[in-house]
Design a protein around this motif. Structure first.
Motif, mmCIF file in Angstrom:
data_model
loop_
_atom_site.group_PDB
_atom_site.id
_atom_site.type_symbol
_atom_site.label_atom_id
_atom_site.label_comp_id
_atom_site.label_asym_id
_atom_site.label_seq_id
_atom_site.Cartn_x
_atom_site.Cartn_y
_atom_site.Cartn_z
ATOM 1 N N LEU A 137 45.650 48.682 28.271
ATOM 2 C CA LEU A 137 44.953 49.832 28.533
ATOM 3 C C LEU A 137 43.674 49.780 29.274
ATOM 4 O O LEU A 137 43.230 50.564 29.951
ATOM 5 C CB LEU A 137 44.439 50.862 27.101
ATOM 6 C CG LEU A 137 45.891 51.427 26.253
ATOM 7 C CD1 LEU A 137 45.335 51.725 25.092
ATOM 8 C CD2 LEU A 137 46.538 52.368 27.268
ATOM 9 N N ASP A 138 42.975 48.696 28.700
ATOM 10 C CA ASP A 138 41.875 48.245 29.558
ATOM 11 C C ASP A 138 42.100 47.873 31.077
ATOM 12 O O ASP A 138 41.168 47.778 31.874
ATOM 13 C CB ASP A 138 41.153 47.076 28.936
ATOM 14 C CG ASP A 138 40.378 47.298 27.548
ATOM 15 O OD1 ASP A 138 40.266 48.548 27.397
ATOM 16 O OD2 ASP A 138 39.929 46.072 26.936
ATOM 17 N N ALA A 139 43.372 47.606 31.560
ATOM 18 C CA ALA A 139 43.606 47.325 32.963
ATOM 19 C C ALA A 139 44.066 48.592 33.553
ATOM 20 O O ALA A 139 44.487 48.440 34.641
ATOM 21 C CB ALA A 139 44.984 46.305 32.942
ATOM 22 N N ASN A 140 43.826 49.677 32.762
ATOM 23 C CA ASN A 140 43.925 50.942 33.361
ATOM 24 C C ASN A 140 45.394 51.513 33.582
ATOM 25 O O ASN A 140 45.730 52.341 34.541
ATOM 26 C CB ASN A 140 43.215 51.306 34.846
ATOM 27 C CG ASN A 140 42.898 52.572 35.132
ATOM 28 O OD1 ASN A 140 42.879 53.551 34.398
ATOM 29 N ND2 ASN A 140 43.343 52.821 36.479
ATOM 30 N N ARG A 175 47.640 45.960 23.113
ATOM 31 C CA ARG A 175 47.744 47.323 23.697
ATOM 32 C C ARG A 175 46.464 47.588 24.349
ATOM 33 O O ARG A 175 46.259 48.197 25.323
ATOM 34 C CB ARG A 175 47.659 48.225 22.622
ATOM 35 C CG ARG A 175 47.456 49.931 22.758
ATOM 36 C CD ARG A 175 47.810 50.783 21.830
ATOM 37 N NE ARG A 175 48.745 50.497 20.926
ATOM 38 C CZ ARG A 175 48.999 49.984 19.683
ATOM 39 N NH1 ARG A 175 47.806 49.691 19.202
ATOM 40 N NH2 ARG A 175 49.886 49.894 18.901
ATOM 41 N N LYS A 176 45.209 46.721 23.713
ATOM 42 C CA LYS A 176 43.884 47.172 24.538
ATOM 43 C C LYS A 176 44.024 46.428 25.634
ATOM 44 O O LYS A 176 43.489 47.164 26.767
ATOM 45 C CB LYS A 176 42.973 46.556 23.574
ATOM 46 C CG LYS A 176 41.298 46.651 24.081
ATOM 47 C CD LYS A 176 40.411 46.335 22.896
ATOM 48 C CE LYS A 176 38.903 46.488 23.433
ATOM 49 N NZ LYS A 176 38.566 45.877 24.822
ATOM 50 N N ALA A 177 44.543 45.344 25.963
ATOM 51 C CA ALA A 177 44.650 44.636 27.076
ATOM 52 C C ALA A 177 45.229 45.253 28.308
ATOM 53 O O ALA A 177 44.928 45.411 29.482
ATOM 54 C CB ALA A 177 45.317 43.061 26.925
ATOM 55 N N GLN A 230 46.120 54.750 38.353
ATOM 56 C CA GLN A 230 46.786 54.482 37.125
ATOM 57 C C GLN A 230 48.344 54.252 37.247
ATOM 58 O O GLN A 230 48.933 55.301 37.893
ATOM 59 C CB GLN A 230 46.261 55.640 35.898
ATOM 60 C CG GLN A 230 46.756 55.242 34.535
ATOM 61 C CD GLN A 230 46.006 56.110 33.498
ATOM 62 O OE1 GLN A 230 46.200 57.589 33.781
ATOM 63 N NE2 GLN A 230 45.331 55.554 32.297
ATOM 64 N N THR A 276 47.921 44.128 40.242
ATOM 65 C CA THR A 276 46.560 43.852 41.157
ATOM 66 C C THR A 276 47.049 43.030 42.269
ATOM 67 O O THR A 276 46.273 43.534 43.309
ATOM 68 C CB THR A 276 45.939 42.851 40.261
ATOM 69 O OG1 THR A 276 45.739 43.212 38.797
ATOM 70 C CG2 THR A 276 44.788 42.291 40.892
ATOM 71 N N ILE A 321 49.912 42.795 34.754
ATOM 72 C CA ILE A 321 48.675 43.204 35.177
ATOM 73 C C ILE A 321 48.332 42.472 36.563
ATOM 74 O O ILE A 321 48.034 42.930 37.535
ATOM 75 C CB ILE A 321 47.449 42.676 34.302
ATOM 76 C CG1 ILE A 321 47.449 43.327 33.018
ATOM 77 C CG2 ILE A 321 45.823 42.801 35.055
ATOM 78 C CD1 ILE A 321 46.431 43.034 31.934
ATOM 79 N N ASP A 334 48.680 53.498 32.003
ATOM 80 C CA ASP A 334 49.149 54.683 31.145
ATOM 81 C C ASP A 334 50.291 54.183 30.166
ATOM 82 O O ASP A 334 51.320 53.596 30.851
ATOM 83 C CB ASP A 334 49.523 55.785 32.010
ATOM 84 C CG ASP A 334 49.997 57.064 30.831
ATOM 85 O OD1 ASP A 334 49.510 57.095 29.895
ATOM 86 O OD2 ASP A 334 50.951 57.597 31.371
#
Length: 226
Positions: free
Chosen positions: A21-24, A17-19, A3, A222, A218, A26
Motif C-alpha cells: 500500500l505504501d508503494a501506492n 500489506r503496508k509495503a 495507482q 517502478t 514494486i 490498490d
C-alpha cells in the motif's frame, strides 16, 4: 506512479500489506487455499527431520511433546521455515530454496542418515522419490492438509498483476478465473511452472519469500514507469 490494482491470492501480514500500500498499489486480498493442521503421533520419529514448508512446522508445534524433538537435526525448504524452526529451538543443518535442491544435498552428502519427512497432502513427489531412489531410510507423516478454495473474481475488477504463492494457489485461481493480460508475480520457480501454457507474463521473485515477491512487484512497476 499511477495507482495500479493488484490481487494477492493469500492474505498478507500487516507489514507485508503496508509495503504494498505504501508503494501506492490498490490491493485486494483473497485466500485461494485453506490450510488445516492434522493431529498425528510423535512415535517412530527418525534421527533427522525434514520440513518442506512453514505449515509443517506450525502443525508440529500444535502436537503434545514436540519439544522432545529439538534434540534432532532439521533439514528444510525455505529461509522462513528455517527461521521458524530456529525460533523454536531446533538446529537446522541444511536449508535450500527448493525441495529438489534439498533432495540433492541429502542424497549426495547425508545419505547415511535416517529421516522423518513432515509433509502436506498436496506435496510433490520430488523429495520422497529422491530419497527412495537413493535407498535412504525415511518415513513420512502427513501433518497438514491443503484444500483449494476457488473464488470467482468480479468481471468489474481489472487487475494489472496477481501475486501467486504456491502451485495450489495457481490451480485454485484458475478453477474460477481466466488469465487475461495480468502480470503473474510468483514466489518461486515451482509456482511459476504451474502457470506454464497459461501465460507468458511471469515474474519470479529473486528469493522465494513473500518479502522478495513484494520487492519484485514494486521494482517491476517502478522500472516500467521510467
Amino acid at each position: 506512479m499511477e495507482q495500479i490494482s493488484i490481487l494477492s491470492t493469500k492474505t498478507l501480514s500487516g507489514v507485508q500489506r503496508k509495503a504494498v500500500l505504501d508503494a501506492n498499489f490498490d490491493l485486494l486480498e483473497q485466500d485461494f487455499i485453506e490450510i488445516t493442521n492434522t493431529p498425528f503421533s510423535l512415535q517412530n520419529i527418525q534421527e533427522n527431520l525434514i520440513f518442506s514448508s512453514q505449515n509443517a512446522v506450525l502443525s508440529l508445534l500444535e502436537q503434545d511433546g514436540w519439544e522432545g524433538l529439538r534434540t534432532k537435526t532439521a533439514f528444510c525448504v525455505g529461509i522462513k521455515t528455517k527461521e521458524l524452526l530456529e525460533q523454536n529451538g531446533f538446529k537446522v543443518d541444511v536449508y535450500m530454496d527448493y525441495a529438489s535442491e534439498l533432495a540433492e544435498i541429502i542424497t549426495l552428502i547425508y545419505s547415511q542418515n535416517s529421516y522423518t519427512f513432515f509433509s502436506g497432502n498436496l506435496r510433490k513427489e520430488t523429495l520422497p522419490q529422491a530419497l527412495k531412489d537413493a535407498g535412504i531410510v525415511f518415513n513420512e507423516i502427513e501433518v497438514y492438509q491443503t484444500k483449494l478454495a476457488p473464488f470467482k473474481i468480479s468481471s468489474l475488477e481489472n487487475f494489472a498483476g496477481i501475486l501467486f504463492f504456491s502451485p495450489s494457489g495457481v490451480e485454485s485461481y484458475l478453477k474460477e478465473n481466466k488469465l487475461k493480460k495480468e502480470v503473474c508475480f510468483c514466489i518461486g520457480e515451482t509456482t511459476a511452472a504451474a502457470l506454464k501454457g497459461k501465460t507468458k507474463s511471469i515474474v519470479v521473485a529473486e528469493e522465494p519469500t513473500i518479502e522478495d515477491l513484494i520487492i519484485g512487484l514494486i521494482e517491476y512497476y517502478t522500472t516500467e514507469g521510467e
